[in-house]
Design a protein around this motif. Structure first.
Motif, short mmCIF file in Angstrom:
data_model
loop_
_atom_site.label_atom_id
_atom_site.label_comp_id
_atom_site.label_asym_id
_atom_site.label_seq_id
_atom_site.Cartn_x
_atom_site.Cartn_y
_atom_site.Cartn_z
N ARG A 6 13.86 24.95 136.83
CA ARG A 6 14.71 24.44 137.89
C ARG A 6 15.24 25.54 138.81
O ARG A 6 15.16 25.47 140.01
CB ARG A 6 15.87 23.69 137.24
CG ARG A 6 16.75 22.93 138.19
CD ARG A 6 17.50 21.89 137.37
NE ARG A 6 17.72 22.38 136.03
CZ ARG A 6 18.89 22.85 135.61
NH1 ARG A 6 19.90 22.90 136.41
NH2 ARG A 6 19.03 23.27 134.38
N LYS A 124 17.63 10.68 129.49
CA LYS A 124 18.03 11.82 130.32
C LYS A 124 17.96 13.14 129.55
O LYS A 124 17.45 14.15 130.03
CB LYS A 124 19.46 11.63 130.84
CG LYS A 124 19.50 11.35 132.35
CD LYS A 124 20.89 10.96 132.79
CE LYS A 124 21.71 12.15 133.24
NZ LYS A 124 23.06 11.72 133.69
N GLU A 127 14.33 14.08 128.76
CA GLU A 127 13.61 14.65 129.90
C GLU A 127 14.08 16.08 130.19
O GLU A 127 13.28 16.94 130.55
CB GLU A 127 13.79 13.77 131.14
CG GLU A 127 12.91 12.53 131.08
CD GLU A 127 13.23 11.52 132.16
OE1 GLU A 127 14.21 11.73 132.92
OE2 GLU A 127 12.51 10.51 132.24
N GLN A 128 15.36 16.29 130.02
CA GLN A 128 15.89 17.63 130.27
C GLN A 128 15.30 18.64 129.26
O GLN A 128 14.95 19.76 129.63
CB GLN A 128 17.41 17.59 130.11
CG GLN A 128 18.14 18.47 131.10
CD GLN A 128 19.64 18.23 131.00
OE1 GLN A 128 20.08 17.09 130.85
NE2 GLN A 128 20.41 19.30 131.06
N LYS A 131 11.70 19.31 130.07
CA LYS A 131 11.58 20.17 131.24
C LYS A 131 11.73 21.65 130.84
O LYS A 131 10.96 22.50 131.27
CB LYS A 131 12.67 19.79 132.24
CG LYS A 131 12.37 20.24 133.65
CD LYS A 131 13.34 19.53 134.58
CE LYS A 131 13.31 20.10 135.97
NZ LYS A 131 14.28 19.44 136.84
N SER A 132 12.72 21.89 130.00
CA SER A 132 12.91 23.30 129.62
C SER A 132 11.79 23.76 128.70
O SER A 132 11.40 24.92 128.71
CB SER A 132 14.28 23.50 128.98
OG SER A 132 14.36 22.82 127.78
#
Lengths: 254, 281
Positions: A6, A124, A127-128, A131-132
């Motif tokens: 991000r 949520k 997904e976080q 992503k990492s």
């Protein structure tokens, strides 16, 4: 591979971490004394030394896990402002034995989120975490059991967790044990990429003098205190290095 | 022909049924962490300390020995925790020494004058003698545990996996350890009269251990552990009613059967998946 993270902030070169007069003693035995280090963001700092030189103790002292003397400062050299140091820590191994029902999601969510891991997964958070994990090509591991991961896979999971809240310092405690040659190369390339593209400094405890020579910006030779520090060339050609590692290079493997 | 609803005609059976419905999910929940943290020894020692707690109460002339039992167990749990943290000697050995010593003192005091038979019932427990007020206590501790689990489980799990890593994430590791130990002590003490000293640990360990054989993650681990615990509790109670056997041991027998079944299933699964994936690893 790291570019989908991000927040990519290239190192500014103005943040620095100072470790002043750090000392640790267990009862009456001095393990570390008067350790002084100056670490810049965007640099890979390798700590080398024999077994029992106090490398792991140094990590625990920096993490404030054990009582120690001296201070650790983190400041902006441009305006001299002090800031709170955020440390991302990657342990050597974790305490998960065979057959433990902890998935990668459970592992990361336990450390990073308040929502209880025993309740149905939250999209949520899932997904976080995914992503990492994708930063280290590990997103497909999210539902795997942690106890079934290989050494390299576990390490990538732990790294993903460590950089989740954008630390200023990444602290790695002998991470390369249990990883084969390709894994090692890949690991050091990841370190290289991290320090170039993120605003953080890396302190890496390492046993492998060849990889340190290839990748480290700054080498710290530790034996109770800092015996010698500087560039790879400065440290590797020093008499202190000669004295500590002279018994034979084959010993570096253990 | 057995009348399957006849047990409901008795007030003591309805009370016991309600107590089982409160105690067993709690044991299923706590067991998950006790097994993960390898605290089986700890909860066992805690159970045995009940005798000492009662003995201490008698020595000091406290009329309500349940109170001295609970207080002693909480102190004992915190002490054991402290021993575990200062890892000077092998923890299980030290816990064993403390536990044996406290049980011996308890037995010595309680057996003075040949009166031990008065307390022998505590060894196997008697859930049929539970009163409404005591069910109330259990309901309170049930509520407290659920709250603690909702707010503290993640941190507890994190601390169990790696203490230093948890500390570096600003998790109050020592505080959580102590809270958990106190909670286990409270629950063990409040339910020991009904479940019995000899079997309380089995009830804490077996459902979670069975669940581990089937689960891949924390959601399955909790779900199966609680389900197995409640199932063993209800079936054990009813079977004990119809066969006229003590309830506690019957519940443990059912829980053990579940454990062996899941163990066998797990063993079969790993062999099958091992064959299917070949030498992938």
């Amino acid at each position: 591979m790291l570019d989908n993270m991000r927040k990519i902030v290239p190192p500014c070169g103005f943040h620095c971490i100072r470790i002043n007069h750090l000392g640790v003693r267990f009862s009456d035995q001095v393990v570390l004394e008067d350790v002084n280090l100056h670490i810049h963001c965007g640099s890979l700092n390798a700590v080398i030394g024999k077994n029992g030189a106090g490398k792991s103790t140094l990590v625990r002292a920096i993490l404030d896990d054990i009582p120690h003397t001296g201070q650790i400062e983190f400041r902006d050299t441009k305006d001299g402002r002090m800031q709170k140091l955020k440390i991302g820590y990657v342990p050597q191994s974790i305490n998960i034995e065979k057959n433990t029902p902890v998935s990668v999601y459970d592992l990361i969510a336990s450390y990073r989120f308040r929502y209880p891991v025993f309740l149905p997964k939250k999209r949520k958070i899932y997904e976080q975490i995914q992503k990492s994990l994708s930063v280290f090509d590990a997103e497909e591991l999210i539902d795997r059991k942690v106890c079934n991961l290989s050494g390299g896979q576990l390490q990538r999971v732990l790294l993903s967790m460590a950089i989740m809240d954008e630390p200023n310092l990444l602290l790695l405690d002998e991470p390369v044990s249990g990883i084969d040659q390709t894994g090692m190369e890949r690991f050091y390339q990841t370190m290289d990429h991290l320090k170039r593209h993120y605003d953080l400094a890396i302190i890496l405890i390492s046993h492998d003098l060849d990889y340190v020579a290839k990748y480290a910006d700054h080498v710290i030779l530790l034996d109770q205190t800092v015996q010698k520090q500087g560039t790879v060339r400065e440290v590797y050609t020093s008499p202190e290095f000669e004295r500590i590692f002279s018994v034979g290079l084959e010993e570096q493997d253990d | 022909m057995i009348d399957w609803t006849s047990w409901m005609d008795y007030g003591f059976m309805r009370a016991a049924f309600l107590a089982v419905l409160i105690i067993t999910p709690l044991f299923g929940l706590l067991g998950t962490m006790i097994v993960n943290k390898k605290m089986a020894y700890f909860s066992d020692a805690l159970g045995h300390s009940a005798l000492t707690g009662i003995a201490v109460g008698i020595v000091f002339g406290i009329s309500d020995t349940s109170l001295s039992m609970v207080v002693f167990a909480v102190v004992f749990a915190l002490l054991l925790n402290q021993i575990g943290r200062t890892n000077t000697a092998s923890t299980d050995t030290v816990i064993s020494v403390f536990s044996s010593c406290s049980v011996a003192i308890g037995l010595a005091i309680l057996s003075k004058g040949g009166n031990f038979s008065k307390y022998a019932g505590l060894l196997v427990g008697d859930i049929l003698s539970i009163t409404g007020r005591e069910i109330g206590y259990l309901a309170v501790i049930f509520f407290v545990t659920v709250i603690f689990w909702l707010f503290g489980f993640n941190a507890l799990n994190a601390a169990c996996i790696h203490r230093t890593l948890a500390k570096s994430n600003r998790i109050p590791v020592a505080l959580l350890d102590n809270l958990f130990a106190v909670l286990v002590a409270l629950i063990v003490m409040l339910s020991i009269k009904w479940v019995g000293i000899l079997i309380i640990n089995a009830l804490l360990i077996l459902p979670a251990a069975s669940s581990r054989n089937l689960s891949d993650n924390m959601r399955e681990y909790h779900l199966f552990s609680v389900l197995f615990s409640v199932f063993a509790g209800i079936v054990g109670l009813l079977v004990s009613y119809y066969t006229n056997v003590a309830t506690g041991p019957m519940i443990v027998i059912i829980a053990s059967v579940i454990y062996f079944a899941t163990f066998w299933y797990h063993h079969k699964q790993t062999r099958v998946s091992g064959k299917a994936s070949g030498n992938q690893e």
